[in-house]
Write a protein that holds these residues in place. Structure first.
Motif, PDB file in Angstrom:
ATOM      1  N   LEU A   5      -4.369   6.328   2.226  1.00  0.00           N
ATOM      2  CA  LEU A   5      -3.641   5.098   1.944  1.00  0.00           C
ATOM      3  C   LEU A   5      -4.387   4.337   0.845  1.00  0.00           C
ATOM      4  O   LEU A   5      -5.616   4.233   0.878  1.00  0.00           O
ATOM      5  CB  LEU A   5      -3.585   4.262   3.209  1.00  0.00           C
ATOM      6  CG  LEU A   5      -2.589   3.117   3.275  1.00  0.00           C
ATOM      7  CD1 LEU A   5      -1.169   3.633   3.188  1.00  0.00           C
ATOM      8  CD2 LEU A   5      -2.787   2.323   4.558  1.00  0.00           C
ATOM      9  N   PHE A  52      -0.254  -4.679   8.887  1.00  0.00           N
ATOM     10  CA  PHE A  52       0.701  -3.854   8.180  1.00  0.00           C
ATOM     11  C   PHE A  52       2.070  -3.867   8.855  1.00  0.00           C
ATOM     12  O   PHE A  52       2.190  -4.088  10.064  1.00  0.00           O
ATOM     13  CB  PHE A  52       0.213  -2.397   8.130  1.00  0.00           C
ATOM     14  CG  PHE A  52      -0.896  -2.162   7.149  1.00  0.00           C
ATOM     15  CD1 PHE A  52      -2.212  -2.402   7.501  1.00  0.00           C
ATOM     16  CD2 PHE A  52      -0.623  -1.703   5.875  1.00  0.00           C
ATOM     17  CE1 PHE A  52      -3.245  -2.189   6.597  1.00  0.00           C
ATOM     18  CE2 PHE A  52      -1.654  -1.483   4.962  1.00  0.00           C
ATOM     19  CZ  PHE A  52      -2.953  -1.726   5.327  1.00  0.00           C
ATOM     20  N   GLY A  53       3.095  -3.595   8.049  1.00  0.00           N
ATOM     21  CA  GLY A  53       4.413  -3.345   8.590  1.00  0.00           C
ATOM     22  C   GLY A  53       4.523  -1.909   9.072  1.00  0.00           C
ATOM     23  O   GLY A  53       3.544  -1.152   9.048  1.00  0.00           O
ATOM     24  N   GLN A  54       5.739  -1.549   9.485  1.00  0.00           N
ATOM     25  CA  GLN A  54       5.927  -0.220  10.074  1.00  0.00           C
ATOM     26  C   GLN A  54       5.982   0.892   9.041  1.00  0.00           C
ATOM     27  O   GLN A  54       5.905   2.068   9.393  1.00  0.00           O
ATOM     28  CB  GLN A  54       7.222  -0.204  10.905  1.00  0.00           C
ATOM     29  CG  GLN A  54       7.299  -1.281  11.959  1.00  0.00           C
ATOM     30  CD  GLN A  54       8.002  -2.530  11.451  1.00  0.00           C
ATOM     31  OE1 GLN A  54       7.748  -3.004  10.354  1.00  0.00           O
ATOM     32  NE2 GLN A  54       8.897  -3.056  12.269  1.00  0.00           N
ATOM     33  N   GLY A  55       6.157   0.518   7.792  1.00  0.00           N
ATOM     34  CA  GLY A  55       6.205   1.519   6.752  1.00  0.00           C
ATOM     35  C   GLY A  55       7.617   1.997   6.447  1.00  0.00           C
ATOM     36  O   GLY A  55       8.475   2.051   7.332  1.00  0.00           O
ATOM     37  N   TYR A 104       3.765   0.832   2.615  1.00  0.00           N
ATOM     38  CA  TYR A 104       3.480  -0.176   3.627  1.00  0.00           C
ATOM     39  C   TYR A 104       3.323  -1.541   2.987  1.00  0.00           C
ATOM     40  O   TYR A 104       2.573  -1.711   2.018  1.00  0.00           O
ATOM     41  CB  TYR A 104       2.170   0.132   4.363  1.00  0.00           C
ATOM     42  CG  TYR A 104       2.216   1.325   5.274  1.00  0.00           C
ATOM     43  CD1 TYR A 104       1.774   2.562   4.853  1.00  0.00           C
ATOM     44  CD2 TYR A 104       2.676   1.189   6.587  1.00  0.00           C
ATOM     45  CE1 TYR A 104       1.796   3.656   5.705  1.00  0.00           C
ATOM     46  CE2 TYR A 104       2.702   2.280   7.445  1.00  0.00           C
ATOM     47  CZ  TYR A 104       2.263   3.504   6.994  1.00  0.00           C
ATOM     48  OH  TYR A 104       2.278   4.580   7.848  1.00  0.00           O
ATOM     49  N   TYR A 133       0.849  -1.178   0.000  1.00  0.00           N
ATOM     50  CA  TYR A 133       0.000   0.000   0.000  1.00  0.00           C
ATOM     51  C   TYR A 133       0.891   1.236   0.000  1.00  0.00           C
ATOM     52  O   TYR A 133       2.019   1.211   0.508  1.00  0.00           O
ATOM     53  CB  TYR A 133      -0.915   0.021   1.227  1.00  0.00           C
ATOM     54  CG  TYR A 133      -2.144  -0.843   1.074  1.00  0.00           C
ATOM     55  CD1 TYR A 133      -2.070  -2.225   1.245  1.00  0.00           C
ATOM     56  CD2 TYR A 133      -3.373  -0.293   0.733  1.00  0.00           C
ATOM     57  CE1 TYR A 133      -3.195  -3.027   1.084  1.00  0.00           C
ATOM     58  CE2 TYR A 133      -4.498  -1.082   0.581  1.00  0.00           C
ATOM     59  CZ  TYR A 133      -4.404  -2.447   0.750  1.00  0.00           C
ATOM     60  OH  TYR A 133      -5.519  -3.235   0.574  1.00  0.00           O
ATOM     61  N   GLN A 179       0.972   5.653   0.558  1.00  0.00           N
ATOM     62  CA  GLN A 179       0.302   6.874   1.034  1.00  0.00           C
ATOM     63  C   GLN A 179       1.091   8.078   0.563  1.00  0.00           C
ATOM     64  O   GLN A 179       2.168   8.374   1.083  1.00  0.00           O
ATOM     65  CB  GLN A 179       0.191   6.864   2.555  1.00  0.00           C
ATOM     66  CG  GLN A 179      -0.684   7.968   3.114  1.00  0.00           C
ATOM     67  CD  GLN A 179      -0.900   7.816   4.615  1.00  0.00           C
ATOM     68  OE1 GLN A 179      -0.083   7.258   5.334  1.00  0.00           O
ATOM     69  NE2 GLN A 179      -2.022   8.325   5.102  1.00  0.00           N
TER      70      GLN A 179
END
Lengths: 111, 109
Positions: B44, B99-102, B86, B36, B38
């Motif tokens: 997002l 989700f991961g931390q980005g 993400y 994803y 953003q």
């Protein structure tokens, strides 16, 4: 087509107060989600729902409650607000595990 | 427990350079994996999913089950690629999207 709508967009709460973050979708999606986004921590799943009448805990459910009485609505309840709940909250929905559509977010500050 | 790890908080590259955003996951079954994105002041949104095996905006991602990775790649970065990315996972048939931390991608001119 409104998509996913969250209200309010901003809110300041005092410690110990309660509030409900509203989320509604008009796409007839069966899956709905609540996330919180903290700086440097990414998105953490609070609760999710795979259909009306069904809810499950996510990664960080403590201090929150949800309900899913209709397909369209998935409100998030904070009973006793704490400073640790200061965050940006996102609601999202999808049809099964297809593309997830996000709301615009609610910025909550607890003082 | 299922987990998504993005080891880099910030990745900074020059325009035209190759980009690889790393994503590792922990899940013993067959996950559904996603990226994803953003963009600034936007919501997002889905970039791509491993099931589709597609290329979106020049980005591709290959699922490597042996290394439990789903790295996002683009051969030539553009300034408009600057955004937060993400990686996300759904354990099979659960609907539980994690989700991961980005990773913030910064493409410099």
């Amino acid at each position: 087509n409104a998509g996913v709508t969250q209200t309010p967009k901003f809110r300041i709460l005092k410690i110990g107060q309660s509030m409900t973050l509203q989320c509604t979708q008009d796409m007839n999606h069966n899956y709905m989600y609540w996330y919180r986004q903290d700086p440097g921590m990414g998105l953490k799943l609070i609760y999710y729902s795979v259909g009306a009448g069904i809810t499950d805990k996510g990664e960080v459910p403590n201090g929150y409650n949800v309900s899913r009485s209709t397909t369209e609505d998935f409100p998030l309840r904070l009973e006793l607000a704490a400073p640790s709940q200061t965050s940006v909250y996102f609601c999202a929905s999808s049809y099964l595990s297809d593309r997830v559509i996000f709301g615009q977010g609610t910025r909550l500050t607890v003082v | 427990a299922q987990r998504v790890t993005q080891p880099e908080k910030l990745l900074s590259v020059f325009k035209g350079a190759p980009v690889e955003l790393k994503c590792n996951y922990s899940y013993s079954g067959s996950p559904e994996l996603f990226w994803y994105v953003q963009y600034s002041r936007q919501r997002l949104q889905l970039l791509l999913r491993h099931i589709s095996r597609e290329s979106i905006k020049g980005f591709t991602a290959d699922l490597n089950k042996g290394e439990t990775s789903f790295h996002l790649k683009k051969p030539f970065a553009q300034e408009e690629d600057s955004a937060m990315y993400y990686c996300a996972l759904i354990p099979s048939n659960t609907g539980k999207l994690i989700f991961g931390q980005g990773t913030t991608l910064q493409v410099k001119p």
